[in-house]
Scaffold this motif. Structure first.
Motif, PDB file in Angstrom:
ATOM      1  N   MET A  39      29.527  41.206  38.879  1.00 21.28           N
ATOM      2  CA  MET A  39      31.006  41.148  39.265  1.00 21.28           C
ATOM      3  C   MET A  39      31.995  41.152  37.764  1.00 21.28           C
ATOM      4  O   MET A  39      33.049  40.987  38.404  1.00 21.28           O
ATOM      5  CB  MET A  39      30.960  39.413  39.574  1.00 21.28           C
ATOM      6  CG  MET A  39      30.168  39.186  40.703  1.00 21.28           C
ATOM      7  SD  MET A  39      30.567  37.432  41.566  1.00 21.28           S
ATOM      8  CE  MET A  39      32.132  37.838  42.329  1.00 21.28           C
ATOM      9  N   GLU A  41      33.489  43.448  36.379  1.00 19.32           N
ATOM     10  CA  GLU A  41      34.549  44.521  36.838  1.00 19.32           C
ATOM     11  C   GLU A  41      35.466  43.969  37.732  1.00 19.32           C
ATOM     12  O   GLU A  41      36.921  44.025  37.350  1.00 19.32           O
ATOM     13  CB  GLU A  41      34.136  45.935  37.166  1.00 19.32           C
ATOM     14  CG  GLU A  41      35.266  46.885  37.320  1.00 19.32           C
ATOM     15  CD  GLU A  41      34.716  48.400  37.673  1.00 19.32           C
ATOM     16  OE1 GLU A  41      35.857  49.138  38.311  1.00 19.32           O
ATOM     17  OE2 GLU A  41      33.844  48.647  37.297  1.00 19.32           O
ATOM     18  N   GLN A  42      35.153  43.454  38.807  1.00 21.10           N
ATOM     19  CA  GLN A  42      35.868  42.765  39.940  1.00 21.10           C
ATOM     20  C   GLN A  42      36.745  41.496  39.343  1.00 21.10           C
ATOM     21  O   GLN A  42      37.798  41.398  39.524  1.00 21.10           O
ATOM     22  CB  GLN A  42      35.009  42.686  41.223  1.00 21.10           C
ATOM     23  CG  GLN A  42      35.888  41.935  42.243  1.00 21.10           C
ATOM     24  CD  GLN A  42      34.817  41.861  43.401  1.00 21.10           C
ATOM     25  OE1 GLN A  42      33.695  41.556  43.012  1.00 21.10           O
ATOM     26  NE2 GLN A  42      35.520  41.801  44.579  1.00 21.10           N
ATOM     27  N   VAL A  43      35.996  40.673  38.774  1.00 18.82           N
ATOM     28  CA  VAL A  43      36.481  39.403  38.303  1.00 18.82           C
ATOM     29  C   VAL A  43      37.331  39.557  37.114  1.00 18.82           C
ATOM     30  O   VAL A  43      38.578  39.086  37.163  1.00 18.82           O
ATOM     31  CB  VAL A  43      35.334  38.286  37.820  1.00 18.82           C
ATOM     32  CG1 VAL A  43      35.943  36.990  37.345  1.00 18.82           C
ATOM     33  CG2 VAL A  43      34.340  38.136  39.085  1.00 18.82           C
ATOM     34  N   HIS A  45      39.264  42.159  36.476  1.00 14.04           N
ATOM     35  CA  HIS A  45      40.434  43.081  37.264  1.00 14.04           C
ATOM     36  C   HIS A  45      41.260  41.509  37.763  1.00 14.04           C
ATOM     37  O   HIS A  45      42.588  41.693  37.477  1.00 14.04           O
ATOM     38  CB  HIS A  45      40.249  43.847  38.223  1.00 14.04           C
ATOM     39  CG  HIS A  45      41.420  44.466  38.823  1.00 14.04           C
ATOM     40  ND1 HIS A  45      41.948  45.361  38.309  1.00 14.04           N
ATOM     41  CD2 HIS A  45      41.847  44.401  40.351  1.00 14.04           C
ATOM     42  CE1 HIS A  45      43.330  45.802  39.166  1.00 14.04           C
ATOM     43  NE2 HIS A  45      42.848  44.991  40.457  1.00 14.04           N
ATOM     44  N   ALA A  46      40.680  40.944  38.552  1.00 14.01           N
ATOM     45  CA  ALA A  46      41.562  39.795  39.242  1.00 14.01           C
ATOM     46  C   ALA A  46      42.145  39.151  38.373  1.00 14.01           C
ATOM     47  O   ALA A  46      43.303  38.746  38.402  1.00 14.01           O
ATOM     48  CB  ALA A  46      40.770  38.926  40.187  1.00 14.01           C
ATOM     49  N   LEU A 111      36.293  35.636  45.524  1.00 16.27           N
ATOM     50  CA  LEU A 111      35.594  36.798  45.360  1.00 16.27           C
ATOM     51  C   LEU A 111      34.357  36.501  45.907  1.00 16.27           C
ATOM     52  O   LEU A 111      33.598  35.335  45.409  1.00 16.27           O
ATOM     53  CB  LEU A 111      35.468  37.480  44.109  1.00 16.27           C
ATOM     54  CG  LEU A 111      36.819  37.894  43.570  1.00 16.27           C
ATOM     55  CD1 LEU A 111      36.671  38.314  41.831  1.00 16.27           C
ATOM     56  CD2 LEU A 111      37.503  39.049  44.282  1.00 16.27           C
TER      57      LEU A 111
END
Length: 162
Positions: A39, A41-43, A45-46, A111
């Motif tokens: 996770m 990259e996604q976390v 970014h957020a 997420l």
């Protein structure tokens, strides 16, 4: 689905440009600790987006404080950012939630955890009773940081905010 929070870690920062790379490091450290690198990259970014929004709105002469918080709750990883901005602009994304209070606001996004796992299934680190990684002196003198290490760290962080 349980909404009980299983794990929480947070970091309080001054809303200056260096808060963004500190947020990236914090997310990497916590997701490594929680074995959730899938996770990353996604976390990242957020979290960076939410913190960057506070930094952009904060006055450089009197910066706000910002707290980045990561939580495992149910089948979600929740990214929360608390700030104490006086009159913040609303978030630019409808997938972000906002709670306002007497002392600022909390902006968050949720997420889904990978592979349909729940927060209770995430492998968390075992933390011992040790208070510090630095041996405290027997004399009772306070432990101080090595100035050379601090200087290298600050120099590195300052290059990330350019």
């Amino acid at each position: 689905m349980s909404t009980r929070t299983t794990q929480v870690d947070d970091l309080r920062l001054v809303a200056q440009p260096s808060a963004v790379p500190c947020t990236e490091l914090f997310v990497r450290l916590i997701l490594t600790d929680w074995s959730l690198l899938a996770m990353l990259e996604q976390v990242t970014h957020a979290a960076v987006r939410l913190v960057g929004d506070v930094v952009d709105q904060s006055s450089p002469s009197a910066p706000a404080f910002v707290t980045v918080r990561l939580q495992l709750r149910g089948d979600r990883l929740v990214v929360e950012v608390d700030d104490d901005l006086v009159a913040p602009n609303p978030p630019r994304d409808e997938r972000i939630g906002v709670r306002t209070g007497d002392r600022g606001r909390t902006t968050w996004c949720e997420l889904p955890l990978p592979g349909g796992i729940s927060a209770g299934q995430v492998r968390l680190p075992r933390r011992g009773d040790r208070r510090t990684l630095v041996d405290e002196p027997v004399s009772g003198e306070p432990v101080t940081a090595d100035p050379e290490v601090l200087e290298r760290l600050l120099n590195r962080l300052s290059t990330w905010s350019d």
